[in-house]
Design a protein around this motif. Structure first.
Motif, PDB file in Angstrom:
ATOM      1  N   HIS A 145     -14.432  12.517   8.416  1.00 52.26           N
ATOM      2  CA  HIS A 145     -12.985  12.715   8.310  1.00 52.26           C
ATOM      3  C   HIS A 145     -12.588  13.722   7.229  1.00 52.26           C
ATOM      4  O   HIS A 145     -11.653  13.490   6.462  1.00 52.26           O
ATOM      5  N   LYS A 147     -10.780  16.996   6.281  1.00 50.03           N
ATOM      6  CA  LYS A 147      -9.722  17.835   6.850  1.00 50.03           C
ATOM      7  C   LYS A 147      -9.732  19.234   6.234  1.00 50.03           C
ATOM      8  O   LYS A 147      -9.501  20.218   6.907  1.00 50.03           O
ATOM      9  N   LYS A 148      -9.966  19.337   4.936  1.00 52.77           N
ATOM     10  CA  LYS A 148      -9.976  20.626   4.249  1.00 52.77           C
ATOM     11  C   LYS A 148     -11.418  21.105   4.116  1.00 52.77           C
ATOM     12  O   LYS A 148     -12.208  20.519   3.375  1.00 52.77           O
ATOM     13  N   THR A 149     -11.731  22.185   4.806  1.00 52.36           N
ATOM     14  CA  THR A 149     -13.113  22.658   4.835  1.00 52.36           C
ATOM     15  C   THR A 149     -13.399  23.734   3.802  1.00 52.36           C
ATOM     16  O   THR A 149     -14.524  24.206   3.708  1.00 52.36           O
TER      17      THR A 149
END
Length: 174
Positions: A145, A147-149
Motif C-alpha cells: 500500500h 502511494k508515494k513512489t
C-alpha cells in the motif's frame, strides 16, 4: 558434474528439513506458522489481483488496437537513421508493462527478422537487460500500500532506457 547435480537435487529437501528441525528445536509451532504465512500470502494475492487484471487488460487493449505497431512505426522513422530497428520500439514499450506480452512480440520479431539478425540479437539482449517496471511497481507497491513512489519510477525508467541502449550496442558488437 554428477556431484553438482546431486547437490542441487538435495538442496530443497535439506533446506525444508533444516527449517522444520530448527523450528522444532526452538519449540515453535511450525505448522501454525506455516498456516499464518499462507493466510498472509492469500491476503496479498487478493489485494493485488485487481491491479494485475487492470494492467493485463490495458496491455491487451494496446496490442489489439494496433497502437503499439503505430507507435513503433512513428518512433521508427526517428530511430531508424540512428541504427535502431523500428521493431524494437514496441518490444521496449511492452516490456515495461508485461513480460508475457513482450515474449509474444519477441517471437513475432524472430519470425519476421530472424533470431540471428541484428534486431533479433538486440531484442534477445533487451529482454534480459530490462524489467517490467510498471508491473513490478504495481505488484510490490500495491502489496504494501505505498502511494508515494518518490524517484522509483524515474529511476526504473532510466535504468530500462540504459538497458535498451546497451542491448543495442552489444548486439552491434556481436
Amino acid at each position: 558434474m554428477r556431484i553438482l547435480s546431486a547437490l542441487s537435487d538435495l538442496m530443497v529437501p535439506v533446506l525444508i528439513f533444516y527449517v522444520v528441525g530448527l523450528g522444532l528445536l526452538m519449540k515453535q509451532d511450525v505448522f501454525g506458522d506455516f498456516l499464518n504465512g499462507a493466510k498472509d500470502g492469500m491476503r496479498t494475492v487478493i489485494g493485488i489481483v485487481p491491479t494485475l487484471i487492470g494492467l493485463m487488460a490495458a496491455v491487451g487493449v494496446l496490442r489489439s488496437s494496433g497502437f503499439l505497431e503505430d507507435f513503433g512505426k512513428l518512433l521508427g522513422t526517428v530511430l531508424e537513421p540512428v541504427g535502431i530497428p523500428s521493431a524494437l520500439v514496441p518490444l521496449g514499450v511492452v516490456r515495461l508493462f508485461s513480460n508475457s506480452a513482450a515474449v509474444s512480440l519477441l517471437l513475432d520479431l524472430y519470425k519476421e527478422a530472424g533470431c540471428d539478425s541484428f534486431a533479433g540479437r538486440a531484442a534477445s539482449i533487451m529482454m534480459s537487460c530490462t524489467e517490467t517496471v510498471f508491473y513490478t511497481m504495481a505488484v510490490y507497491f500495491g502489496a504494501v500500500h505505498i502511494k508515494k513512489t518518490r524517484y522509483t519510477l524515474a529511476g526504473a525508467l532510466l535504468s530500462s532506457l540504459v538497458g535498451m541502449a546497451v542491448s543495442i550496442a552489444l548486439a552491434g558488437l556481436l
